[in-house]
Write an enzyme that holds these catalytic residues in place. Structure first.
Site, PDB file in Angstrom:
ATOM      1  N   LYS A 225       0.835  -1.215   0.000  1.00 37.10           N
ATOM      2  CA  LYS A 225       0.000   0.000   0.000  1.00 37.10           C
ATOM      3  C   LYS A 225       0.862   1.254   0.000  1.00 37.10           C
ATOM      4  O   LYS A 225       0.555   2.216  -0.691  1.00 37.10           O
ATOM      5  CB  LYS A 225      -0.901   0.040   1.249  1.00 37.10           C
ATOM      6  CG  LYS A 225      -1.939  -1.067   1.287  1.00 37.10           C
ATOM      7  CD  LYS A 225      -2.759  -0.981   2.561  1.00 37.10           C
ATOM      8  CE  LYS A 225      -1.927  -1.214   3.773  1.00 37.10           C
ATOM      9  NZ  LYS A 225      -2.159  -2.295   4.640  1.00 37.10           N
TER      10      LYS A 225
ATOM     11  N   ARG B  93     -10.000   0.167   9.102  1.00 33.09           N
ATOM     12  CA  ARG B  93      -9.555  -1.221   9.272  1.00 33.09           C
ATOM     13  C   ARG B  93     -10.703  -2.105   9.738  1.00 33.09           C
ATOM     14  O   ARG B  93     -10.549  -3.315   9.852  1.00 33.09           O
ATOM     15  CB  ARG B  93      -8.420  -1.265  10.281  1.00 33.09           C
ATOM     16  CG  ARG B  93      -7.045  -1.025   9.607  1.00 33.09           C
ATOM     17  CD  ARG B  93      -6.099  -1.931  10.152  1.00 33.09           C
ATOM     18  NE  ARG B  93      -4.745  -2.171   9.957  1.00 33.09           N
ATOM     19  CZ  ARG B  93      -3.720  -1.452   9.617  1.00 33.09           C
ATOM     20  NH1 ARG B  93      -3.840  -0.230   9.249  1.00 33.09           N
ATOM     21  NH2 ARG B  93      -2.526  -1.941   9.592  1.00 33.09           N
TER      22      ARG B  93
ATOM     23  N   ARG C 173      11.483  -8.005   5.981  1.00 32.52           N
ATOM     24  CA  ARG C 173      11.519  -6.576   5.609  1.00 32.52           C
ATOM     25  C   ARG C 173      12.554  -5.765   6.390  1.00 32.52           C
ATOM     26  O   ARG C 173      12.625  -5.836   7.618  1.00 32.52           O
ATOM     27  CB  ARG C 173      10.120  -5.970   5.812  1.00 32.52           C
ATOM     28  CG  ARG C 173      10.049  -4.482   5.535  1.00 32.52           C
ATOM     29  CD  ARG C 173       8.671  -4.019   5.191  1.00 32.52           C
ATOM     30  NE  ARG C 173       7.725  -4.100   6.305  1.00 32.52           N
ATOM     31  CZ  ARG C 173       6.438  -3.758   6.190  1.00 32.52           C
ATOM     32  NH1 ARG C 173       5.951  -3.345   5.047  1.00 32.52           N
ATOM     33  NH2 ARG C 173       5.638  -3.865   7.235  1.00 32.52           N
TER      34      ARG C 173
ATOM     35  N   ARG D 105      11.150  -2.936  11.517  1.00 33.33           N
ATOM     36  CA  ARG D 105      10.053  -2.419  12.334  1.00 33.33           C
ATOM     37  C   ARG D 105       9.804  -3.364  13.508  1.00 33.33           C
ATOM     38  O   ARG D 105       9.866  -4.579  13.345  1.00 33.33           O
ATOM     39  CB  ARG D 105       8.777  -2.330  11.480  1.00 33.33           C
ATOM     40  CG  ARG D 105       8.520  -0.961  10.921  1.00 33.33           C
ATOM     41  CD  ARG D 105       7.421  -0.970   9.907  1.00 33.33           C
ATOM     42  NE  ARG D 105       6.134  -1.468  10.397  1.00 33.33           N
ATOM     43  CZ  ARG D 105       4.988  -1.330   9.732  1.00 33.33           C
ATOM     44  NH1 ARG D 105       4.961  -0.706   8.576  1.00 33.33           N
ATOM     45  NH2 ARG D 105       3.867  -1.815  10.203  1.00 33.33           N
TER      46      ARG D 105
ATOM     47  N   ARG E 120      -1.661  -9.724  13.114  1.00 26.59           N
ATOM     48  CA  ARG E 120      -2.107  -8.667  12.190  1.00 26.59           C
ATOM     49  C   ARG E 120      -2.899  -9.273  11.046  1.00 26.59           C
ATOM     50  O   ARG E 120      -3.890  -8.702  10.590  1.00 26.59           O
ATOM     51  CB  ARG E 120      -0.902  -7.882  11.639  1.00 26.59           C
ATOM     52  CG  ARG E 120      -0.334  -6.919  12.657  1.00 26.59           C
ATOM     53  CD  ARG E 120       1.090  -6.536  12.353  1.00 26.59           C
ATOM     54  NE  ARG E 120       1.216  -5.617  11.243  1.00 26.59           N
ATOM     55  CZ  ARG E 120       2.367  -5.358  10.615  1.00 26.59           C
ATOM     56  NH1 ARG E 120       3.476  -5.957  10.996  1.00 26.59           N
ATOM     57  NH2 ARG E 120       2.405  -4.522   9.627  1.00 26.59           N
TER      58      ARG E 120
HETATM   59  P1  AMP Z   1       0.488  -0.205   9.325  1.00 24.97           P
HETATM   60  O1  AMP Z   1       1.697   0.678   9.266  1.00 24.97           O
HETATM   61  O2  AMP Z   1      -0.663   0.313   8.533  1.00 24.97           O
HETATM   62  O3  AMP Z   1       0.800  -1.653   9.046  1.00 24.97           O
HETATM   63  O4  AMP Z   1      -0.033  -0.158  10.857  1.00 24.97           O
HETATM   64  C1  AMP Z   1       0.795  -0.593  11.928  1.00 24.97           C
HETATM   65  C2  AMP Z   1      -0.053  -0.808  13.192  1.00 24.97           C
HETATM   66  O5  AMP Z   1      -0.700   0.408  13.557  1.00 24.97           O
HETATM   67  C3  AMP Z   1      -1.183  -1.826  13.050  1.00 24.97           C
HETATM   68  O6  AMP Z   1      -0.759  -3.164  13.213  1.00 24.97           O
HETATM   69  C4  AMP Z   1      -2.109  -1.372  14.179  1.00 24.97           C
HETATM   70  O7  AMP Z   1      -1.582  -1.765  15.437  1.00 24.97           O
HETATM   71  C5  AMP Z   1      -1.994   0.152  14.104  1.00 24.97           C
HETATM   72  N1  AMP Z   1      -3.009   0.748  13.197  1.00 24.97           N
HETATM   73  C6  AMP Z   1      -2.784   1.371  11.986  1.00 24.97           C
HETATM   74  N2  AMP Z   1      -3.937   1.816  11.443  1.00 24.97           N
HETATM   75  C7  AMP Z   1      -4.913   1.459  12.319  1.00 24.97           C
HETATM   76  C8  AMP Z   1      -6.335   1.614  12.325  1.00 24.97           C
HETATM   77  N3  AMP Z   1      -6.993   2.200  11.299  1.00 24.97           N
HETATM   78  N4  AMP Z   1      -7.030   1.124  13.382  1.00 24.97           N
HETATM   79  C9  AMP Z   1      -6.400   0.536  14.425  1.00 24.97           C
HETATM   80  N5  AMP Z   1      -5.070   0.337  14.482  1.00 24.97           N
HETATM   81  C10 AMP Z   1      -4.325   0.793  13.445  1.00 24.97           C
END
Ligand code: AMP
Length: 221
Positions: free
Chosen positions: A14, A88, A127, A162, A173
């Site tokens: 993404k 989400r 990664r 990360r 996740r």
């Molecule tokens: P990402 O960078 O999008 O993979 O997000 C990393 C982490 O941030 C996720 O595993 C969640 O813990 C949290 N997170 C990101 N976006 C959301 C969302 N819309 N709702 C809840 N938690 C989120």
């Protein structure tokens, strides 16, 4: 105002697609993962809560992320945008609908990027990201390995992993994605906003699929 959101598992690309769309179409970018990583650096109880949820691969509380997201959205001043990582779940999607309706959105594109489980698992576990230029490498995929194990080919600075890119956090996740996020496919399909994208291809091929759709709309608008 035109908006783009993605329904895609972790590490579906993404961020890469957002960058490519941004470069070609100049859309603004809002990434909720980035917003939360920044909020997690503050010195308060909320930051500790966010760190813990992210490290465990849990979703943070809806009210908290909706609030943080809405603040970012209000800074856009009607510009076209890409959202990475939100909504989400269905509750967040209802909240987003209300926000976008208030802003008078003209068109929302929802790209469902479908990527097989094993592919995203390898991408996450291997990664490595350059802390400077953000180039993504992968220690488990030959074509994406850095020349020197943990140094960026371009900037010569150390690559970082990360905290949530571990096997156990990935499983959690992905579970959330299957259970909470995938129902959004039907939700947006019923509204007529959904476009399916084959995510098992390379990033350029994925972008081509998205580009055809965006170009078709913008040229006929
Ligand atoms: P990402 O960078 O999008 O993979 O997000 C990393 C982490 O941030 C996720 O595993 C969640 O813990 C949290 N997170 C990101 N976006 C959301 C969302 N819309 N709702 C809840 N938690 C989120």
């Amino acid at each position: 105002m035109i908006g783009i959101i993605f329904i895609a598992p972790p590490a579906a690309g993404k961020g890469t697609q957002s960058d490519m769309i941004r470069k070609k179409y100049g859309f603004e970018y809002i990434g909720t993962g980035d917003i939360l990583r920044k909020a997690a650096l503050e010195e308060n109880i909320e930051a500790l809560y966010i760190q813990e949820e992210m490290e465990n691969g849990e979703l943070v509380d809806d009210d908290l992320i909706v609030d943080l997201f809405e603040k970012e959205l209000s800074l856009l001043n009607g510009k076209n945008f890409i959202i990475d990582g939100f909504p989400r779940n269905l509750n967040q999607a209802y909240k987003l609908d209300m926000m976008l309706e208030k802003k008078g959105i003209k068109k929302l594109f929802v790209f469902h990027i479908d990527v097989p489980y094993d592919t995203v698992k390898t991408r996450i576990i291997g990664r490595l990201i350059c802390s400077n230029c953000k180039t993504v490498y992968n220690s488990l995929i030959d074509a994406l390995k850095p020349k020197n194990s943990d140094i960026c080919d371009k900037c010569n600075v150390k690559l970082i992993k990360r905290d949530d890119d571990t096997e156990s956090t990935f499983s959690r996740r992905f579970e959330f994605y299957e259970k909470e996020t995938k129902p959004l496919i039907d939700y947006y399909n019923d509204k007529g906003y959904l476009y399916h994208i084959n995510g098992s291809l390379g990033s350029n091929e994925i972008f081509n699929q998205i580009d055809v759709i965006l170009k078709g709309y913008i040229e006929n608008d």
